[in-house]
Motif scaffolding. Structure first.
Motif, PDB file in Angstrom:
ATOM      1  N   ILE A  11      -8.283 -20.063 -43.010  1.00  0.00           N
ATOM      2  CA  ILE A  11      -6.841 -20.178 -42.791  1.00  0.00           C
ATOM      3  C   ILE A  11      -6.617 -21.476 -42.040  1.00  0.00           C
ATOM      4  O   ILE A  11      -7.177 -21.679 -40.957  1.00  0.00           O
ATOM      5  N   VAL A  12      -5.818 -22.364 -42.607  1.00  0.00           N
ATOM      6  CA  VAL A  12      -5.507 -23.651 -41.987  1.00  0.00           C
ATOM      7  C   VAL A  12      -4.093 -23.566 -41.423  1.00  0.00           C
ATOM      8  O   VAL A  12      -3.141 -23.291 -42.160  1.00  0.00           O
ATOM      9  N   GLY A  13      -3.961 -23.807 -40.120  1.00  0.00           N
ATOM     10  CA  GLY A  13      -2.701 -23.532 -39.434  1.00  0.00           C
ATOM     11  C   GLY A  13      -1.646 -24.607 -39.525  1.00  0.00           C
ATOM     12  O   GLY A  13      -0.886 -24.818 -38.578  1.00  0.00           O
ATOM     13  N   THR A  48       3.895 -24.130 -42.337  1.00  0.00           N
ATOM     14  CA  THR A  48       4.361 -23.706 -43.666  1.00  0.00           C
ATOM     15  C   THR A  48       5.497 -22.700 -43.572  1.00  0.00           C
ATOM     16  O   THR A  48       5.832 -22.051 -44.566  1.00  0.00           O
ATOM     17  N   GLY A  49       6.074 -22.543 -42.375  1.00  0.00           N
ATOM     18  CA  GLY A  49       7.068 -21.489 -42.208  1.00  0.00           C
ATOM     19  C   GLY A  49       6.454 -20.116 -42.352  1.00  0.00           C
ATOM     20  O   GLY A  49       7.152 -19.149 -42.668  1.00  0.00           O
ATOM     21  N   MET A  50       5.136 -20.017 -42.125  1.00  0.00           N
ATOM     22  CA  MET A  50       4.357 -18.780 -42.277  1.00  0.00           C
ATOM     23  C   MET A  50       4.502 -18.199 -43.677  1.00  0.00           C
ATOM     24  O   MET A  50       4.485 -16.979 -43.873  1.00  0.00           O
ATOM     25  N   GLN A  51       4.611 -19.098 -44.665  1.00  0.00           N
ATOM     26  CA  GLN A  51       4.472 -18.726 -46.061  1.00  0.00           C
ATOM     27  C   GLN A  51       3.146 -19.313 -46.547  1.00  0.00           C
ATOM     28  O   GLN A  51       2.772 -20.421 -46.155  1.00  0.00           O
ATOM     29  N   PRO A  52       2.399 -18.603 -47.385  1.00  0.00           N
ATOM     30  CA  PRO A  52       1.066 -19.062 -47.767  1.00  0.00           C
ATOM     31  C   PRO A  52       1.083 -20.179 -48.810  1.00  0.00           C
ATOM     32  O   PRO A  52       1.563 -19.979 -49.934  1.00  0.00           O
ATOM     33  N   ALA A  53       0.576 -21.338 -48.444  1.00  0.00           N
ATOM     34  CA  ALA A  53       0.400 -22.431 -49.401  1.00  0.00           C
ATOM     35  C   ALA A  53      -0.959 -22.240 -50.060  1.00  0.00           C
ATOM     36  O   ALA A  53      -1.995 -22.545 -49.477  1.00  0.00           O
ATOM     37  N   LEU A  92     -10.901 -36.591 -51.319  1.00  0.00           N
ATOM     38  CA  LEU A  92      -9.781 -35.735 -50.934  1.00  0.00           C
ATOM     39  C   LEU A  92      -9.204 -35.053 -52.170  1.00  0.00           C
ATOM     40  O   LEU A  92      -8.240 -35.510 -52.776  1.00  0.00           O
ATOM     41  N   SER A  93      -9.809 -33.956 -52.527  1.00  0.00           N
ATOM     42  CA  SER A  93      -9.502 -33.288 -53.788  1.00  0.00           C
ATOM     43  C   SER A  93      -8.359 -32.289 -53.657  1.00  0.00           C
ATOM     44  O   SER A  93      -8.052 -31.803 -52.562  1.00  0.00           O
ATOM     45  N   SER A  94      -7.753 -31.977 -54.781  1.00  0.00           N
ATOM     46  CA  SER A  94      -6.785 -30.890 -54.836  1.00  0.00           C
ATOM     47  C   SER A  94      -7.512 -29.560 -54.627  1.00  0.00           C
ATOM     48  O   SER A  94      -8.697 -29.432 -54.930  1.00  0.00           O
ATOM     49  N   SER A  95      -6.806 -28.575 -54.100  1.00  0.00           N
ATOM     50  CA  SER A  95      -7.424 -27.273 -53.875  1.00  0.00           C
ATOM     51  C   SER A  95      -6.474 -26.157 -54.299  1.00  0.00           C
ATOM     52  O   SER A  95      -5.254 -26.339 -54.350  1.00  0.00           O
ATOM     53  N   ARG A  96      -7.069 -25.017 -54.591  1.00  0.00           N
ATOM     54  CA  ARG A  96      -6.273 -23.849 -54.976  1.00  0.00           C
ATOM     55  C   ARG A  96      -7.093 -22.590 -54.760  1.00  0.00           C
ATOM     56  O   ARG A  96      -8.293 -22.571 -55.034  1.00  0.00           O
ATOM     57  N   SER A 105      -9.509 -21.346 -49.382  1.00  0.00           N
ATOM     58  CA  SER A 105      -8.715 -21.571 -48.169  1.00  0.00           C
ATOM     59  C   SER A 105      -7.244 -21.609 -48.549  1.00  0.00           C
ATOM     60  O   SER A 105      -6.884 -21.783 -49.711  1.00  0.00           O
ATOM     61  N   LEU A 106      -6.403 -21.443 -47.544  1.00  0.00           N
ATOM     62  CA  LEU A 106      -4.963 -21.624 -47.730  1.00  0.00           C
ATOM     63  C   LEU A 106      -4.351 -22.112 -46.427  1.00  0.00           C
ATOM     64  O   LEU A 106      -4.955 -22.001 -45.361  1.00  0.00           O
ATOM     65  N   LYS A 107      -3.171 -22.674 -46.543  1.00  0.00           N
ATOM     66  CA  LYS A 107      -2.428 -23.106 -45.363  1.00  0.00           C
ATOM     67  C   LYS A 107      -1.406 -22.033 -45.006  1.00  0.00           C
ATOM     68  O   LYS A 107      -0.681 -21.539 -45.865  1.00  0.00           O
ATOM     69  N   LEU A 108      -1.354 -21.689 -43.729  1.00  0.00           N
ATOM     70  CA  LEU A 108      -0.420 -20.674 -43.257  1.00  0.00           C
ATOM     71  C   LEU A 108      -0.210 -20.915 -41.775  1.00  0.00           C
ATOM     72  O   LEU A 108      -1.121 -20.704 -40.971  1.00  0.00           O
ATOM     73  N   GLY A 109       0.968 -21.377 -41.399  1.00  0.00           N
ATOM     74  CA  GLY A 109       1.187 -21.677 -39.995  1.00  0.00           C
ATOM     75  C   GLY A 109       2.650 -21.711 -39.609  1.00  0.00           C
ATOM     76  O   GLY A 109       3.538 -21.858 -40.458  1.00  0.00           O
TER      77      GLY A 109
END
Length: 361
Positions: A164-166, A169-174, A284-288, A322-326
């Motif tokens: 989880i990367v903080g 994101t408005g606490m929506q999961p990227a 620096l690759s794209s991720s999903r 991984s995802l961004k969520l913060g």
């Protein structure tokens, strides 16, 4: 506030970090503050985890780490960009007005950095035995994708199964993120006197390539990240008004989706453009992350909306899901009078704990 003790502690530590300039590659003092806090906190809770440091990166591993379990990484960065013009507040003086905390790095990503830290402390001191290990990492040089940041630390960590990367994101999961490649281009010509019909103007050659780049679009798009975006952002040529320039340099900012690797995009551009090209990096690759990942499914069940992010983060250097969520909003990042709402930190702590409680990955 639901988590008054944790939230207050998060805000007070964040204030200390705001008041300690930590522009990328100059984060030592901020790293010292965080490291000292973690060592002291570990003693307070009865030595529940170990504290490690490499350069200006600090991480913690719970003592009950079990190699047979998957491991979750909680990550955010301590560095900031340089303050832009237009601040009405002092960017390095934390100011609380109502429930709003102003200061450089408060939103990007001090809120996530502090909330994830409190979540880590909560989990390692909990009596509940989870089906995963948990590691907290405060990394440096994220804003410049520096090699002394997370890239230097990941080989030192146990195997990571999910992160989880903080980032705000408005606490929506990227659940997807565009990659980045910067290309330096050089169009060549021949110098001559501007008053005579001689020389070969490198600017005109560059214009042809720039025009092609402005019109070209890669055919493959995705539901979350859309198309690859390539933008010319810097152009330089000429030495004086009466000399035909024999060289024109320009910079291409490429934001890749997951349909193309940076190497593939570079090779295609090399075939289509007349200018000489050199990529600064392909790393620096794209991720999903898949929508059926257990954590993503938990987010959806909690009413959160997965989305694709156009901005880069340390996710680009992670070779695991991984995802961004913060807390906070990406639109506040890198702006004058950057801020985070204290309620956003408070809410994020509760949501992180809820999403991680009993999780199986």
């Amino acid at each position: 506030m639901k988590n008054s003790v944790m939230t207050n502690e998060a805000v007070e530590l964040l204030k200390k970090l705001i008041s300690t300039p930590s522009v990328s590659r100059d984060e030592t003092k901020a790293a010292d503050i965080l490291n000292d806090y973690l060592v002291r906190k570990n003693e307070e809770v009865g030595n529940k985890f170990s504290v490690h440091r490499h350069g200006n990166n600090t991480w913690c591993v719970e003592n009950k780490y079990d190699e047979s379990k998957p491991t979750i990484l909680l990550n955010a960065h301590i560095d900031t960009v340089k303050p832009v013009a237009g601040w009405k507040h002092d960017p390095f003086t934390p100011v609380v007005e109502g429930e709003t905390l102003y200061g450089l790095g408060s939103n990007d990503c001090g809120g996530g950095l502090m909330a994830l830290l409190q979540v880590f402390l909560y989990k390692v001191t909990s009596e509940k035995d989870e089906a995963y290990n948990i590691i907290y990492l405060a990394s440096c040089e994220e804003e410049v994708s520096g090699k002394n940041g997370i890239e230097s630390v990941l080989p030192l960590l146990p195997k990571i199964d999910f992160a989880i990367v903080g980032e705000p994101t408005g606490m929506q999961p990227a659940i997807a993120e565009k990659g980045l490649m910067v290309i330096d281009a050089v169009a060549h010509g021949k110098a001559g006197h501007a008053a005579r019909n001689e020389g070969d103007n490198a600017i005109y050659h560059a214009i042809e390539d720039i025009k092609w780049l402005s019109e070209w679009q890669f055919p493959k798009q995705t539901d979350l990240l859309g198309p690859v975006k390539n933008t010319v952002t810097i152009v330089n040529a000429g030495t004086q008004h009466n000399v035909i320039p024999d060289q024109c340099t320009f910079t291409i900012d490429v934001r890749s989706n997951e349909c193309y690797t940076n190497e593939e995009i570079f090779e295609f551009f090399s075939q289509k453009l007349k200018s000489e090209l050199k990529a600064r990096s392909f790393r620096l690759s794209s991720s999903r992350i898949e929508k059926n990942h257990p954590f993503v499914e938990r987010c959806v069940a909690a009413g959160l909306l997965p989305f694709g992010s156009p901005t880069l983060s340390d996710q680009a250097l992670m070779r695991f899901p991984s995802l961004k969520l913060g807390p906070g909003q990406s639109s506040r990042s890198h702006t004058a009078d950057e801020y985070i709402k204290i309620s956003e930190i408070d809410d994020s702590i509760s949501l992180y704990i809820s999403l991680l409680d009993g999780l199986k990955i």
